[in-house]
Enzyme design. Structure first.
Site, mmCIF file in Angstrom:
data_model
loop_
_atom_site.group_PDB
_atom_site.id
_atom_site.type_symbol
_atom_site.label_atom_id
_atom_site.label_comp_id
_atom_site.label_asym_id
_atom_site.label_seq_id
_atom_site.Cartn_x
_atom_site.Cartn_y
_atom_site.Cartn_z
ATOM 1 C CB CYS A 106 -1.743 4.822 3.424
ATOM 2 S SG CYS A 106 -1.694 3.296 4.360
ATOM 3 C CB CYS A 121 -0.901 0.008 1.236
ATOM 4 S SG CYS A 121 -2.232 1.231 1.113
ATOM 5 C CE LYS A 168 -7.341 -3.692 7.501
ATOM 6 N NZ LYS A 168 -6.304 -2.979 6.831
ATOM 7 N NE ARG A 214 -6.831 4.600 8.791
ATOM 8 C CZ ARG A 214 -7.981 4.931 8.260
ATOM 9 N NH1 ARG A 214 -8.559 6.080 8.588
ATOM 10 N NH2 ARG A 214 -8.586 4.136 7.396
ATOM 11 C CE LYS A 265 -7.757 -1.374 4.369
ATOM 12 N NZ LYS A 265 -6.362 -1.042 4.088
ATOM 13 C CB CYS A 297 -4.289 3.846 -0.092
ATOM 14 S SG CYS A 297 -4.747 3.700 1.656
HETATM 15 C C1 PBG Z 1 -2.936 0.126 4.936
HETATM 16 C C2 PBG Z 1 -3.516 -0.690 6.027
HETATM 17 C C3 PBG Z 1 -4.352 -0.303 7.096
HETATM 18 C C4 PBG Z 1 -4.515 -1.434 7.895
HETATM 19 C C5 PBG Z 1 -3.820 -2.468 7.282
HETATM 20 N N1 PBG Z 1 -3.223 -1.991 6.117
HETATM 21 C C6 PBG Z 1 -4.882 1.033 7.447
HETATM 22 C C7 PBG Z 1 -5.945 1.634 6.633
HETATM 23 O O1 PBG Z 1 -6.373 1.130 5.610
HETATM 24 O O2 PBG Z 1 -6.344 2.729 7.016
HETATM 25 C C8 PBG Z 1 -5.286 -1.508 9.182
HETATM 26 C C9 PBG Z 1 -4.916 -2.629 10.105
HETATM 27 C C10 PBG Z 1 -5.449 -2.522 11.491
HETATM 28 O O3 PBG Z 1 -6.251 -1.644 11.854
HETATM 29 O O4 PBG Z 1 -5.024 -3.361 12.312
HETATM 30 N N2 PBG Z 1 -3.826 0.636 4.006
#
Ligand code: PBG
Length: 324
Positions: free
Chosen positions: A122, A120, A248, A205, A195, A130
């Site tokens: 981000c 990713c 997720k 975050r 997701k 992202c």
């Molecule tokens: C990256 C990513 C995120 C998470 C996993 N990969 C953050 C998001 O999408 O904001 C979250 C994992 C967690 O909360 O344990 N994009």
């Protein structure tokens, strides 16, 4: 046969009978443990909102890997905090970037440990989105090329599996093509296929310092209200070549895990995310719940809903419980 001829309680009479008829079992073999890697030396930094989880520098990874393998945990997924961020997220695919360095260290110190990577942008962009930002929107097609570059750089550093989490359209096909062109046709893609734009990512975050500076992720992550769309997303990723489908978050989306399990024959993974973990820890710290038992029951529910693979910050403590 009904009561009194039939008595449900007969098979609940003692632990041996209960375990004989148990339908779902947790095993350390199904866990993937997330690791946060940061620059520096000798660093093991507690994350306040995620008790028991640490950000660590690369030199700590060898010892961490040995501890995990000792507990029977054979898989990690890596997240990186780069030294520098920029608009194009260049740190994500740098040869000597934080993740690439971490992969080499882990494969060097503990080759048996399987290393998956989160793909990713981000964590590497200064704006925290992202992908490539244009007029306040993430440009899908411009982002694909960079995601593929990130995935390739992870494979080149020795990653065993890549896991795109960006939610751009078409990224699984793009990553598969670039991996194959470069002779990484045996590196599987675990797609964050479904997701959601979830508030449960809050502690993550903070941990990975990747909250968007402006706006939110609703323009690319899914609406929590939608379940038919989950099947559509998963179908697209299967067609594009995903090897494992992920849902997720996990606990608030058990119905989605179940419908993917029923609909697809690929392995299903579920991400028990940071906020879901933090809530258990916070209530346990207050003495309001028995943290170990609630963690066990929670992971059992994810497994019972149909997940073969569970990504969880609770993997270590659960392994200790399961190993007795
Ligand atoms: C990256 C990513 C995120 C998470 C996993 N990969 C953050 C998001 O999408 O904001 C979250 C994992 C967690 O909360 O344990 N994009």
């Amino acid at each position: 046969m009904v009561f009194p001829e039939y008595r449900s309680r007969r098979l609940r009479r003692n632990p041996q009978l209960r375990s004989l008829v148990r339908e779902t079992r947790l095993s350390t073999e199904q866990f993937i443990y997330p690791l946060f890697v940061m620059p520096g030396k000798g660093i093991r930094q507690a994350i306040p909102s995620m008790p028991g989880v640490f950000r660590m520098s690369v030199d700590q990874l060898g010892a961490e890997a040995k501890e995990l393998l000792g507990l029977g945990i054979q898989h990690v997924i890596l997240f990186g905090l780069p030294a520098h961020k920029d608009a194009g997220g260049s740190g994500g695919h740098a040869k000597d970037g934080i993740i690439q360095t971490a992969i080499r260290e882990l494969k060097n110190k503990a080759p048996q440990l399987m290393v998956s990577t989160d793909v990713c942008m981000c964590e590497y962009t200064d704006h925290g989105h992202c992908g490539i930002l244009e007029d306040g929107q993430v440009n899908n097609d411009a982002t694909l090329e960079i995601l593929a570059k990130i995935a390739l750089s992870h494979a080149q550093a020795g990653a065993d599996m890549v896991a795109p989490s960006d939610m751009m359209d078409g990224r699984v096909a793009e990553i598969r093509a670039v991996l194959d062109e470069n002779n990484f046709d045996m590196v599987p893609i675990m797609s964050y296929a479904v997701k959601y734009a979830s508030a449960f990512y809050g502690p993550f975050r903070d941990a990975a310092n990747c909250a968007p500076q402006e706006g939110d992720r609703q323009g690319y992550q899914m609406d929590p209200a939608n379940s038919r769309e989950a099947l559509r997303e998963a179908t697209l990723d299967v067609d594009e070549g995903a090897d494992i489908l992920m849902v997720k978050p996990a606990v608030a989306y058990l119905d989605i895990i179940r419908s993917l399990r029923d609909e697809f024959d690929l392995p299903i993974a579920a991400y028990h995310v940071s906020g879901e973990y933090a809530m258990i820890k916070a209530a346990a710290a207050n003495g309001w719940i028995d943290g170990d038992r609630v963690m066990h029951e929670t992971l059992l529910s994810i497994s019972r809903a149909g997940a073969d693979i569970i990504i969880t910050y609770g993997a270590k403590e659960m392994a200790k419980l399961l190993n007795g």
